[in-house]
Enzyme design. Sequence first.
Site, PDB file in Angstrom:
ATOM      1  N   GLU A  50       0.825  -1.217   0.000  1.00 14.88           N
ATOM      2  CA  GLU A  50       0.000   0.000   0.000  1.00 14.88           C
ATOM      3  C   GLU A  50       0.858   1.266   0.000  1.00 14.88           C
ATOM      4  O   GLU A  50       0.448   2.303  -0.499  1.00 14.88           O
ATOM      5  CB  GLU A  50      -0.923  -0.014   1.233  1.00 14.88           C
ATOM      6  CG  GLU A  50      -2.267   0.634   1.007  1.00 14.88           C
ATOM      7  CD  GLU A  50      -3.256   0.422   2.152  1.00 14.88           C
ATOM      8  OE1 GLU A  50      -2.863   0.491   3.332  1.00 14.88           O
ATOM      9  OE2 GLU A  50      -4.445   0.193   1.867  1.00 14.88           O
TER      10      GLU A  50
ATOM     11  N   HIS B 281       6.711 -26.785   0.170  1.00 16.82           N
ATOM     12  CA  HIS B 281       5.932 -27.797  -0.548  1.00 16.82           C
ATOM     13  C   HIS B 281       4.850 -27.168  -1.404  1.00 16.82           C
ATOM     14  O   HIS B 281       3.908 -27.831  -1.800  1.00 16.82           O
ATOM     15  CB  HIS B 281       5.337 -28.793   0.463  1.00 16.82           C
ATOM     16  CG  HIS B 281       6.413 -29.473   1.250  1.00 16.82           C
ATOM     17  ND1 HIS B 281       6.972 -30.674   0.866  1.00 16.82           N
ATOM     18  CD2 HIS B 281       7.080 -29.084   2.368  1.00 16.82           C
ATOM     19  CE1 HIS B 281       7.922 -31.000   1.733  1.00 16.82           C
ATOM     20  NE2 HIS B 281       8.017 -30.050   2.650  1.00 16.82           N
TER      21      HIS B 281
ATOM     22  N   LYS C 109     -14.102   2.362  -2.652  1.00 13.87           N
ATOM     23  CA  LYS C 109     -14.893   2.715  -1.469  1.00 13.87           C
ATOM     24  C   LYS C 109     -16.108   3.544  -1.878  1.00 13.87           C
ATOM     25  O   LYS C 109     -17.209   3.353  -1.381  1.00 13.87           O
ATOM     26  CB  LYS C 109     -14.043   3.542  -0.489  1.00 13.87           C
ATOM     27  CG  LYS C 109     -13.024   2.739   0.275  1.00 13.87           C
ATOM     28  CD  LYS C 109     -12.415   3.634   1.364  1.00 13.87           C
ATOM     29  CE  LYS C 109     -11.087   3.115   1.833  1.00 13.87           C
ATOM     30  NZ  LYS C 109     -10.342   4.082   2.627  1.00 13.87           N
TER      31      LYS C 109
END
Length: 398
Positions: free
Chosen positions: A254, A275, A386
């Site tokens: 960010e 793995h 937003k």
Amino acid sequence: MDVSVDISNSGIKREEIERILEQAEIRTPSPEEMPFLRLTEEKKISRLREIAGSLKEKSENLIVVGMGGSSLGIKALREALGKGNGELIILDNVDPTFLSRTLEKIDLKRCSFAFISKSGKTLETVTIMNLLISILKKAGTELKGRTVFIGNRGNAFEEIAKKESCPFITVPEEVGGRFSIFTAVGVFPSLFAGYDVDSLFKGARKAVEEWRLAGKLAAVKFIHYLRGRNISVMMPYSSLLREFTEWYAQLWGESLGKERKGQTPMKAIGTSSQHSVLQLFLDGPDDKIYQLFKIKNYRNDVNLPAKSVILPFLSEKKLSEVIHAEFEGTVAALKERKRPLITFELEEISEETLGYLFMLYMIATVITGKLMKVNPYGQPAVELGKRVATAILEGQRT
Ligand code: PA5
């Protein structure tokens, strides 16, 4: 406490690092440039300790509601340090199934609450807060005496706190969300949980003293970014640091992901990720820089049985010997493939080492912002999403 960092396998020469830092005029960090360097004062901590103590008299758990920078740091601490002497329940998603499952398991009457939002208007935080307050009110449970609100002075939480006669704890406006772990955002829940805040700050102070190391870390990662390595892997050899990698991902992503620049943070855990993604690390595109963390002393080390059923070399070993061997194996393999590597050695996982790592990475992030010529503060691009979500909820958009 001891954290050592080895950049000798990063593929970048010392002179080049110094030249880059010199050219960008990287100097001793100042609170003007990095407001998070001003740690919460002792007087305020004492007050927070008192409030946390009074909440604990009434409750076993603290429900923390906050998003992003208002919860990721404390989540990292909770996972690394465990339950302490007060349990933290952190709500940071409006996923209905997650919320109902979590709430089903909790007796809200035995909980205290910390509603944390610097802005006081984050959609998810306000949604969960509304829900909890209405459940409590229906049950006839007062907020007073069991609730704190934390945020910037003058935000909407301050008004509610006043109305409900609950403490409102301020966060300095100038300290950005993802840089706020050493403000009340991280300190208050830590005090409730019984974490050693003095040691957390001691680690942070040490990292400030060693800011040159943060500069080197920034320079190495920046030089690799310029060379096309736009993915930055963090791989601690401990499951207890998984949430720390989440905190780092927010900080690095960010802060630096701006104006088409940035280095994508990638999270991996030793040994589990050996793995899953190690094949890609070793044999895939050479577009990553690796930060591996070795933990020297694991708490509660385990002695393995005197005789191993299969793999006889495991007999009488300690678990830490197994994970250390696997760490060395990955380091050797990355080196053999000439993948750029920074290794950290943590004496142990403790408040002090975490305080050190939080501060080191925050300083390194701001320095990298300077090198990349991006403003590490703010997250302007997430505003559009937003606005759309708000418009949908207001019925102005379908
Ligand atoms: O780093 C940031 O500033 C953001 O991630 C914020 O922490 C997050 O959006 C939550 O904001 P607030 O604390 O205002 O609710």
